[in-house]
Every structure is written in structure tokens, then in C-alpha cells.
Design a protein around this motif. Structure first.
Motif, PDB file in Angstrom:
ATOM      1  N   TYR A 312       0.824  -1.217   0.000  1.00 34.71           N
ATOM      2  CA  TYR A 312       0.000   0.000   0.000  1.00 34.71           C
ATOM      3  C   TYR A 312       0.859   1.268   0.000  1.00 34.71           C
ATOM      4  O   TYR A 312       0.380   2.342  -0.339  1.00 34.71           O
ATOM      5  CB  TYR A 312      -0.897  -0.025   1.238  1.00 34.71           C
ATOM      6  N   GLY A 313       2.129   1.120   0.399  1.00 32.53           N
ATOM      7  CA  GLY A 313       3.025   2.269   0.392  1.00 32.53           C
ATOM      8  C   GLY A 313       3.650   2.609   1.727  1.00 32.53           C
ATOM      9  O   GLY A 313       4.335   3.633   1.858  1.00 32.53           O
ATOM     10  N   PHE A 314       3.445   1.762   2.718  1.00 36.55           N
ATOM     11  CA  PHE A 314       4.046   1.987   4.023  1.00 36.55           C
ATOM     12  C   PHE A 314       5.470   1.448   4.075  1.00 36.55           C
ATOM     13  O   PHE A 314       5.801   0.460   3.413  1.00 36.55           O
ATOM     14  CB  PHE A 314       3.235   1.294   5.127  1.00 36.55           C
ATOM     15  N   THR A 315       6.289   2.091   4.903  1.00 36.52           N
ATOM     16  CA  THR A 315       7.582   1.549   5.293  1.00 36.52           C
ATOM     17  C   THR A 315       7.445   1.029   6.720  1.00 36.52           C
ATOM     18  O   THR A 315       6.922   1.730   7.591  1.00 36.52           O
ATOM     19  CB  THR A 315       8.675   2.628   5.240  1.00 36.52           C
ATOM     20  N   ILE A 316       7.894  -0.194   6.951  1.00 30.81           N
ATOM     21  CA  ILE A 316       7.857  -0.780   8.288  1.00 30.81           C
ATOM     22  C   ILE A 316       9.238  -0.643   8.906  1.00 30.81           C
ATOM     23  O   ILE A 316      10.232  -1.120   8.340  1.00 30.81           O
ATOM     24  CB  ILE A 316       7.443  -2.268   8.251  1.00 30.81           C
ATOM     25  N   GLU A 317       9.321   0.003  10.056  1.00 32.66           N
ATOM     26  CA  GLU A 317      10.592   0.193  10.750  1.00 32.66           C
ATOM     27  C   GLU A 317      10.627  -0.650  12.021  1.00 32.66           C
ATOM     28  O   GLU A 317       9.592  -0.864  12.667  1.00 32.66           O
ATOM     29  CB  GLU A 317      10.800   1.673  11.087  1.00 32.66           C
ATOM     30  N   HIS A 318      11.829  -1.094  12.404  1.00 31.52           N
ATOM     31  CA  HIS A 318      12.014  -1.951  13.590  1.00 31.52           C
ATOM     32  C   HIS A 318      11.049  -3.139  13.487  1.00 31.52           C
ATOM     33  O   HIS A 318      11.166  -3.922  12.558  1.00 31.52           O
ATOM     34  CB  HIS A 318      11.822  -1.156  14.877  1.00 31.52           C
ATOM     35  N   SER A 319      10.164  -3.293  14.467  1.00 29.04           N
ATOM     36  CA  SER A 319       9.112  -4.330  14.418  1.00 29.04           C
ATOM     37  C   SER A 319       9.669  -5.744  14.425  1.00 29.04           C
ATOM     38  O   SER A 319       8.978  -6.682  14.011  1.00 29.04           O
ATOM     39  CB  SER A 319       8.209  -4.135  13.182  1.00 29.04           C
ATOM     40  N   GLU A 320      10.893  -5.916  14.918  1.00 35.31           N
ATOM     41  CA  GLU A 320      11.475  -7.260  14.935  1.00 35.31           C
ATOM     42  C   GLU A 320      10.924  -8.141  16.050  1.00 35.31           C
ATOM     43  O   GLU A 320      11.212  -9.336  16.119  1.00 35.31           O
ATOM     44  CB  GLU A 320      13.002  -7.188  15.039  1.00 35.31           C
ATOM     45  N   ALA A 321      10.092  -7.557  16.929  1.00 34.58           N
ATOM     46  CA  ALA A 321       9.474  -8.318  18.010  1.00 34.58           C
ATOM     47  C   ALA A 321       8.196  -7.595  18.424  1.00 34.58           C
ATOM     48  O   ALA A 321       7.845  -6.552  17.883  1.00 34.58           O
ATOM     49  CB  ALA A 321      10.424  -8.468  19.188  1.00 34.58           C
ATOM     50  N   SER A 322       7.482  -8.140  19.404  1.00 33.99           N
ATOM     51  CA  SER A 322       6.243  -7.607  19.981  1.00 33.99           C
ATOM     52  C   SER A 322       5.043  -7.923  19.095  1.00 33.99           C
ATOM     53  O   SER A 322       5.119  -8.769  18.199  1.00 33.99           O
ATOM     54  CB  SER A 322       6.342  -6.099  20.263  1.00 33.99           C
ATOM     55  N   LEU A 323       3.925  -7.247  19.331  1.00 38.22           N
ATOM     56  CA  LEU A 323       2.678  -7.515  18.619  1.00 38.22           C
ATOM     57  C   LEU A 323       2.284  -6.378  17.684  1.00 38.22           C
ATOM     58  O   LEU A 323       1.103  -6.230  17.352  1.00 38.22           O
ATOM     59  CB  LEU A 323       1.540  -7.734  19.638  1.00 38.22           C
ATOM     60  N   TYR A 324       3.267  -5.590  17.244  1.00 30.97           N
ATOM     61  CA  TYR A 324       2.959  -4.385  16.488  1.00 30.97           C
ATOM     62  C   TYR A 324       3.872  -4.230  15.282  1.00 30.97           C
ATOM     63  O   TYR A 324       5.023  -4.667  15.295  1.00 30.97           O
ATOM     64  CB  TYR A 324       3.104  -3.149  17.382  1.00 30.97           C
ATOM     65  N   LEU A 325       3.336  -3.554  14.267  1.00 29.75           N
ATOM     66  CA  LEU A 325       4.128  -3.078  13.138  1.00 29.75           C
ATOM     67  C   LEU A 325       4.208  -1.560  13.257  1.00 29.75           C
ATOM     68  O   LEU A 325       3.179  -0.883  13.404  1.00 29.75           O
ATOM     69  CB  LEU A 325       3.477  -3.483  11.821  1.00 29.75           C
ATOM     70  N   TRP A 326       5.425  -1.026  13.227  1.00 24.46           N
ATOM     71  CA  TRP A 326       5.670   0.408  13.362  1.00 24.46           C
ATOM     72  C   TRP A 326       5.818   0.949  11.943  1.00 24.46           C
ATOM     73  O   TRP A 326       6.835   0.748  11.295  1.00 24.46           O
ATOM     74  CB  TRP A 326       6.919   0.625  14.198  1.00 24.46           C
ATOM     75  N   HIS A 360       4.432   8.215  12.405  1.00 21.37           N
ATOM     76  CA  HIS A 360       4.255   6.764  12.365  1.00 21.37           C
ATOM     77  C   HIS A 360       2.877   6.393  12.915  1.00 21.37           C
ATOM     78  O   HIS A 360       2.241   7.183  13.614  1.00 21.37           O
ATOM     79  CB  HIS A 360       5.315   6.052  13.214  1.00 21.37           C
ATOM     80  N   VAL A 361       2.455   5.188  12.602  1.00 25.86           N
ATOM     81  CA  VAL A 361       1.298   4.588  13.256  1.00 25.86           C
ATOM     82  C   VAL A 361       1.703   3.206  13.761  1.00 25.86           C
ATOM     83  O   VAL A 361       2.612   2.578  13.223  1.00 25.86           O
ATOM     84  CB  VAL A 361       0.072   4.466  12.317  1.00 25.86           C
ATOM     85  N   ARG A 362       1.019   2.778  14.811  1.00 23.34           N
ATOM     86  CA  ARG A 362       1.254   1.449  15.366  1.00 23.34           C
ATOM     87  C   ARG A 362       0.097   0.549  14.965  1.00 23.34           C
ATOM     88  O   ARG A 362      -1.063   0.869  15.236  1.00 23.34           O
ATOM     89  CB  ARG A 362       1.361   1.520  16.891  1.00 23.34           C
ATOM     90  N   VAL A 363       0.430  -0.553  14.334  1.00 25.32           N
ATOM     91  CA  VAL A 363      -0.589  -1.487  13.838  1.00 25.32           C
ATOM     92  C   VAL A 363      -0.466  -2.784  14.627  1.00 25.32           C
ATOM     93  O   VAL A 363       0.519  -3.522  14.485  1.00 25.32           O
ATOM     94  CB  VAL A 363      -0.403  -1.765  12.328  1.00 25.32           C
ATOM     95  N   ALA A 364      -1.456  -3.062  15.460  1.00 21.65           N
ATOM     96  CA  ALA A 364      -1.440  -4.297  16.262  1.00 21.65           C
ATOM     97  C   ALA A 364      -1.997  -5.448  15.435  1.00 21.65           C
ATOM     98  O   ALA A 364      -3.014  -5.288  14.759  1.00 21.65           O
ATOM     99  CB  ALA A 364      -2.273  -4.107  17.523  1.00 21.65           C
ATOM    100  N   PHE A 365      -1.348  -6.603  15.487  1.00 20.73           N
ATOM    101  CA  PHE A 365      -1.884  -7.756  14.762  1.00 20.73           C
ATOM    102  C   PHE A 365      -2.559  -8.729  15.722  1.00 20.73           C
ATOM    103  O   PHE A 365      -2.364  -9.943  15.678  1.00 20.73           O
ATOM    104  CB  PHE A 365      -0.836  -8.446  13.878  1.00 20.73           C
ATOM    105  N   THR A 366      -3.396  -8.153  16.600  1.00 25.46           N
ATOM    106  CA  THR A 366      -4.127  -8.957  17.580  1.00 25.46           C
ATOM    107  C   THR A 366      -5.580  -9.176  17.180  1.00 25.46           C
ATOM    108  O   THR A 366      -6.363  -9.682  17.981  1.00 25.46           O
ATOM    109  CB  THR A 366      -4.085  -8.264  18.955  1.00 25.46           C
ATOM    110  N   ALA A 367      -5.965  -8.798  15.973  1.00 26.98           N
ATOM    111  CA  ALA A 367      -7.329  -9.048  15.513  1.00 26.98           C
ATOM    112  C   ALA A 367      -7.466 -10.492  15.025  1.00 26.98           C
ATOM    113  O   ALA A 367      -6.480 -11.207  14.849  1.00 26.98           O
ATOM    114  CB  ALA A 367      -7.696  -8.072  14.395  1.00 26.98           C
TER     115      ALA A 367
END
Length: 381
Positions: A312-326, A360-367
Motif C-alpha cells: 500500500y506504500g508503508f515503510t515498516i521500521e524496527h518491528s522485529e518483536a512484539s505484537l505491532y508493526l511500526w 508513524h502509526v502502530r498497527v497491532a496484529f491482535t485481531a
């Protein structure tokens, strides 16, 4: 007789007194998201909520059974919990994070957020003291400092802090919101700084079992702490790894002297984990199978959302752990929130976690899998 009355401060509990306390705190961030949630709810396909990282999958059966079996407990539980519980916590810390620790150095808590918010006050911090936390961070670190009158200080590197004033140093690895993992060298450096300056170092490790592209390390690991937990605490939660956010099951562990002092304070305050939850915690920490199953669910959701967001055009930064995409589009976070809300997708704006996150936005993948797939299809269109 004079009818003049001297003005005085409102009594405790009076709305004026409560207002003075609330004015010390930032605006509760999630309230600001409500208009965007209404927009997302109006989408014909329904809401895909990736804003709050709350579990949606079932509580594992082994944990439910342990809770139910302990439901007939009419007496008061203890703040410290039974030896069985503390041995289960110590055993898990040894097995999972390599910590050499005994049951005298662990303490169950009523959810990790409660501990984060009230720890500075329970430690006796106040005006003139500083509480330091990462520049991009869970908002409750700042709230905990403000509640006791201490000064909150955000940092990028511990070297920039005033060692004469920082009394409590927070680490958070894996990070909420960025998913960044601190390596053993970075952790050792923070430990050395805290010990040099006499600050208590508290490491929030609630996402430690959710490493994807990096293996998180605990501050209690011998290679980090040098075999001593003096001046160190680690905070852990069962909310994410066991779907127990509704149970409020967590614990703190580390320096036995500090743990004992916290125990005495919390006994006076009646800060007790309910007995059925204590029993459920024992069962949860003894069973690794359900954690592996939940990790697999999250890994699939993470991969699907990451691919869709990047396309869609986002860049994902860090996000190597946890429940989120930064994620970032390189523009103000609230513009991104509004755009995605129009697609029925709700995410958290990055500035909830500090000004440094304002693009940035935080996208949780808990859905659920179904909601993740719905969002993937909308992003593709």
C-alpha cells in the motif's frame, strides 16, 4: 460577626482536588481516537481494529481449568502468593530467560500497567527525583512519574541523562510501540550506567516471548547482569503470551531486597492478585505448548498485514518483536489514521508514544484472522 470566609483548598476527593491531580497527567490518549473509530465503524464491511493490542483468541483450556478448579476460595489470598506460584515464576524465568533466581525474589502483580503506574510512588520517589524512560514509549512510564510528583525524562541514550537526579531508569525491550529489541551489549551498558549512578533499573519485558526477527534478552540474564540482580528488576506479563489480559496476571522479579520492600508496601495497600488468577498463572507458566500455538497465529497475521501495508506504500521500521508493526508513510500520523479509518481500519497514531512518533502509526496484529484478511483485501483495493 464577620461573614467573610477564608478560601481554602478543596478537601480530598472534592472535584477540585481530583482536578488538580488529573491536570498533572496527559490527556488519556485513546479518548482522542474515538472520532476515527466512529468513521471506521461506519464502513460497510465493519471495523478492523488494530489500535489497542488486546488479545482476541480464546484463553487456553489448561488455564481455564486451573482457574475454575480454584474458584471455591473464600479466604483472602496473600500479596506474595503461595510458594507454588513463586516457584513457578522463578522456574519459568530460569527456563525461558536464563535467570538464576529463587522464589524470594519474585512478586506477583495485578497486571503490569498497575505496577508501571505506581512503582515510582511505592519506591518513595517524589519532587526532585527523575524517572527516565525511552523517548518512544508506553505512556504509563510518564504517568507513573507524574502521579508521585517526580520529573519524567525521555531519553534516546542513557549517556545523556543526569546521573545525579535519575532514581528510576526504565528500559523496554521488546519495545512498545516500535518492536525494537535491545541487544545484550546495549542492556549491559544500561546496567553499568544505572549501577554507577545508584539508579534502580527496571526492564519492561512483557513482549519477550514474541521475538520474530531478533531474540529478546532479559536484563536478568547472567551475561547481561554479571550474575547479580542488585539494582535490577524485570517486569513480565501473561496478557499477550497467554491471552490473559482479562486476568491481570503479571509479576516483577530481580533484586530480592527491592522485591521485599515492595512486598511490604503492597501488603499495606492490599494489592493482591486473586487466588484463582494465581492458580491460573501457575498453569500458564508450566505449559509452553499454548504459547507456541499463539505465536504461530500471530506470525501469520503479522506476515499478512506487513505484506499488505508495504504494498500500500508503508515503510515498516524496527518491528522485529512484539505484537505491532511500526509503520510510516512519511507524513503526519493523524492523516494516516484518518485515511485508514476511511477504509474501516483503525490504528494507533504514533504520537501517543511521544512526539518522536508523529509520522508513524502502530498497527497491532491482535485481531482475528477474518478481520486481518478483511483489512488485507481493503488495502489491496
Amino acid at each position: 460577626m464577620s461573614t467573610h470566609h477564608t478560601a481554602r483548598a478543596p478537601f480530598p476527593g472534592h472535584p477540585g482536588a481530583a482536578r488538580r491531580v488529573s491536570e498533572l497527567l496527559p490527556v488519556f490518549p485513546w479518548d482522542r481516537l474515538e472520532p476515527y473509530k466512529k468513521t471506521a465503524l461506519a464502513h460497510p464491511g465493519g471495523l478492523c481494529d488494530f489500535s489497542v493490542g488486546t488479545p482476541v483468541d480464546p484463553v487456553p483450556e489448561v488455564i481455564q481449568k486451573a482457574l475454575a478448579a480454584s474458584s471455591d476460595t473464600p479466604g483472602y489470598p496473600t500479596v506474595w502468593g503461595p510458594l507454588e506460584l513463586r516457584e513457578a515464576i522463578a522456574g519459568w524465568l530460569h527456563r525461558r530467560v536464563g535467570a538464576e533466581i529463587g522464589p524470594q525474589a519474585v512478586l506477583p502483580t495485578v497486571g503490569s500497567k498497575e505496577l508501571v503506574a505506581w512503582l515510582p510512588g511505592q519506591l518513595g520517589l517524589g519532587p526532585g527525583d527523575q524517572v527516565a524512560y525511552p523517548r518512544l514509549a508506553y505512556p504509563t512510564y510518564e504517568v507513573g512519574a507524574r502521579l508521585c510528583g517526580a520529573e519524567p525524562v525521555a531519553y534516546d541514550d542513557v549517556a545523556e541523562l543526569d546521573g545525579s537526579r535519575v532514581r528510576l531508569l526504565w528500559l523496554n525491550s521488546p519495545s512498545n510501540p516500535t518492536g525494537r529489541v535491545l541487544g545484550a551489549d546495549e542492556l549491559r551498558r544500561a546496567v553499568a550506567w544505572a549501577r554507577e549512578h545508584g539508579a534502580l533499573l527496571v526492564s519492561d519485558e512483557c513482549y519477550l516471548e514474541l521475538g520474530w526477527e531478533a531474540e529478546p534478552v532479559s536484563v536478568l540474564h547472567p551475561e547481561v547482569c554479571g550474575g547479580s540482580h542488585e539494582g535490577l528488576l524485570a517486569v513480565h506479563s501473561l496478557s499477550k503470551r497467554s491471552n490473559l489480559a482479562g486476568y491481570r496476571a503479571s509479576f516483577v522479579a530481580g533484586d530480592p531486597v527491592v522485591v521485599r520492600e515492595l512486598l511490604e508496601i503492597r501488603k499495606h495497600g492490599g494489592m493482591i492478585v486473586p487466588a484463582p488468577v494465581q492458580a491460573a498463572t501457575v498453569a500458564a507458566l508450566a505449559d509452553d505448548a499454548h504459547v507456541a500455538e499463539q505465536r504461530a497465529r500471530y506470525a501469520a497475521r503479522r506476515a499478512a498485514l506487513r505484506t499488505a501495508l508495504e504494498a500500500y506504500g508503508f515503510t515498516i521500521e524496527h518491528s522485529e518483536a512484539s505484537l505491532y508493526l511500526w509503520a510510516t508513510q512519511g507524513r503526519p500520523c493523524w492523516e494516516t489514521v484518518a485515511e485508514l479509518a476511511g477504509l474501516g481500519i483503525l490504528v494507533a497514531p504514533g504520537d501517543f508514544y511521544g512526539p518522536a512518533g508523529d509520522r508513524h502509526v502502530r498497527v497491532a496484529f491482535t485481531a482475528t484472522d477474518e478481520r486481518v484478511q478483511a483489512a488485507v483485501e481493503r488495502l489491496a483495493r
